[in-house]
Design a protein around this motif. Structure first.
Motif, short mmCIF file in Angstrom:
data_model
loop_
_atom_site.label_atom_id
_atom_site.label_comp_id
_atom_site.label_asym_id
_atom_site.label_seq_id
_atom_site.Cartn_x
_atom_site.Cartn_y
_atom_site.Cartn_z
N PHE B 79 0.84 -1.19 0.00
CA PHE B 79 0.00 0.00 0.00
C PHE B 79 0.88 1.24 0.00
O PHE B 79 0.73 2.12 -0.85
N ARG B 81 4.01 2.09 -0.78
CA ARG B 81 4.80 2.58 -1.92
C ARG B 81 3.91 3.18 -2.99
O ARG B 81 4.25 4.20 -3.58
N TYR B 82 2.75 2.57 -3.22
CA TYR B 82 1.87 3.09 -4.27
C TYR B 82 1.22 4.40 -3.85
O TYR B 82 1.07 5.32 -4.65
N MET B 83 0.84 4.48 -2.58
CA MET B 83 0.18 5.70 -2.10
C MET B 83 1.19 6.85 -1.99
O MET B 83 0.98 7.92 -2.55
N ILE B 84 2.31 6.62 -1.31
CA ILE B 84 3.29 7.71 -1.12
C ILE B 84 3.88 8.11 -2.48
O ILE B 84 3.93 9.28 -2.84
N GLY B 85 4.32 7.11 -3.23
CA GLY B 85 4.88 7.40 -4.56
C GLY B 85 3.87 8.09 -5.44
O GLY B 85 4.18 9.03 -6.15
N GLY B 86 2.63 7.61 -5.36
CA GLY B 86 1.57 8.19 -6.19
C GLY B 86 1.30 9.64 -5.85
O GLY B 86 1.18 10.49 -6.74
N VAL B 87 1.24 9.96 -4.55
CA VAL B 87 0.99 11.35 -4.13
C VAL B 87 2.14 12.25 -4.61
O VAL B 87 1.90 13.33 -5.16
N LEU B 88 3.39 11.79 -4.44
CA LEU B 88 4.53 12.60 -4.88
C LEU B 88 4.48 12.82 -6.39
O LEU B 88 4.69 13.93 -6.88
N PHE B 89 4.15 11.76 -7.13
CA PHE B 89 4.03 11.88 -8.58
C PHE B 89 2.94 12.89 -8.93
O PHE B 89 3.12 13.75 -9.80
N PRO B 136 9.97 3.20 2.90
CA PRO B 136 8.96 2.16 3.11
C PRO B 136 8.35 1.72 1.78
O PRO B 136 8.02 2.55 0.95
N HIS B 137 8.25 0.41 1.58
CA HIS B 137 7.68 -0.09 0.33
C HIS B 137 6.49 -1.01 0.60
O HIS B 137 6.38 -1.59 1.63
#
Lengths: 185, 137
Positions: B79, B81-89, B136-137
């Protein structure tokens, strides 16, 4: 044939994007653009600094070729297939952007305030483009994909991780425009 | 021959990104303002057709043009990596108004400052590679 020179409506563009994904699947590849950024880092020697970049980039040459095509396509689309490139966004959006200081809204393809070559002389603009690009690169790799890899390919394959990533894309985008833009511009 | 196919697919992609205005900063802004259906129509129609195409390929066991089996790689479960990475993107996508496909299209369309965005995105990718094991991943 006049339609080709006008902006393409969503019901033409969307199906073409699906067709592009279909073609890439049918030649044994996949539709995902941000992985090219990793490949480019590897070509620049990033493998000496982090294991993440240690892979044989030649296996990704096909995707770099797609990137080259995307550049050529941008030239063809803007130079040969367009008469007027001003983007006709919603008049309310134009008013809103004018209030933020974007007077080019409705008159250009990209805001001249950020993307005219002379805008590079402004330290603030340079910083904004750099921060934006950095977040795109960092975030795409952290999330394991971008709009093409998650929103199109991943969701087409009904991947829950892609749905989480796309929700994240929107949380980030909405926060930037509704909360941060009034402070930035 | 195969290289030519990839090039032609890329050209079609670039033309479509430019002509659909998905490569326009203004369209991205308008999308996040919910003031036009345009971008939602593009992504939504691509997705509906995409889901059908992928399901057909899977269920009918369709082979590639070269007769090879087609593999779909499921994304690793997580969850954060997709959420944090997604928000930054998403933050970067809205600010720069370009994602990793259209940014290259914009070079071809002649916008020099997009090179700053591209170089910065390479830097962002590089820094992710350096920090990967600590995140965190």
């Amino acid at each position: 044939m006049d339609w080709i020179f006008s902006p393409w409506p969503w019901y033409v563009s969307g199906p073409i994007i699906a067709f592009i994904m279909f073609l890439l699947i049918m030649v044994g590849k996949n539709f995902g653009m941000s992985s090219n950024l990793r490949t480019m880092c590897t070509i620049c020697g990033a493998g000496n600094k982090a294991d993440f970049f240690k892979f044989d980039w030649k296996h990704q040459r096909w995707n770099l070729t797609v990137v080259l095509g995307a550049i050529i396509g941008g030239y063809i689309g803007s130079q040969w297939l367009s008469t007027d490139i001003a983007v006709a966004i919603n008049p309310d959006t134009i008013t809103d952007l004018n209030n933020l200081g974007f007077n080019s809204a409705g008159k250009a393809y990209l805001p001249t305030e950020l993307f005219d070559t002379s805008a590079l002389l402004s330290f603030k603009n340079l910083a904004l483009l750099t921060i934006g690009g950095f977040l795109v690169g960092f975030g795409a790799r952290y999330a394991g994909g971008c709009t093409s890899g998650h929103a199109i390919s991943g969701l087409s394959n009904l991947q829950l991780p892609s749905l989480i990533a796309v929700i994240g894309f929107f949380i980030g985008g909405l926060f930037m425009i509704h909360v941060l833009f009034p402070f930035i511009f | 021959m195969r290289t030519l196919i990839y090039l032609l697919i890329g050209i079609l992609f670039g033309i479509t990104m430019f002509k659909s205005e998905a490569a326009s900063w203004f369209r991205i802004y308008e999308m996040f303002k919910f003031e036009s259906f345009h971008m939602y129509g593009i992504i939504g129609s691509a997705l509906v057709i995409g889901i059908i195409v992928v399901q057909l390929i899977k269920r009918l066991n369709i082979k590639s043009f070269y007769g090879e089996t087609i593999h779909f790689h499921p994304k690793a479960k997580s969850f954060s990596r997709y959420m944090i990475g997604g928000v930054l993107f998403g933050l970067g996508w809205a600010l720069a108004g370009a994602c990793p496909g259209p940014m290259f299209t914009l070079i071809g369309a002649g916008y020099i400052p997009i090179l700053v965005v591209i170089v910065a995105s390479l830097l962002g990718t590089f820094v992710y590679g350096l920090l990967k094991d600590k995140l965190p991943h």
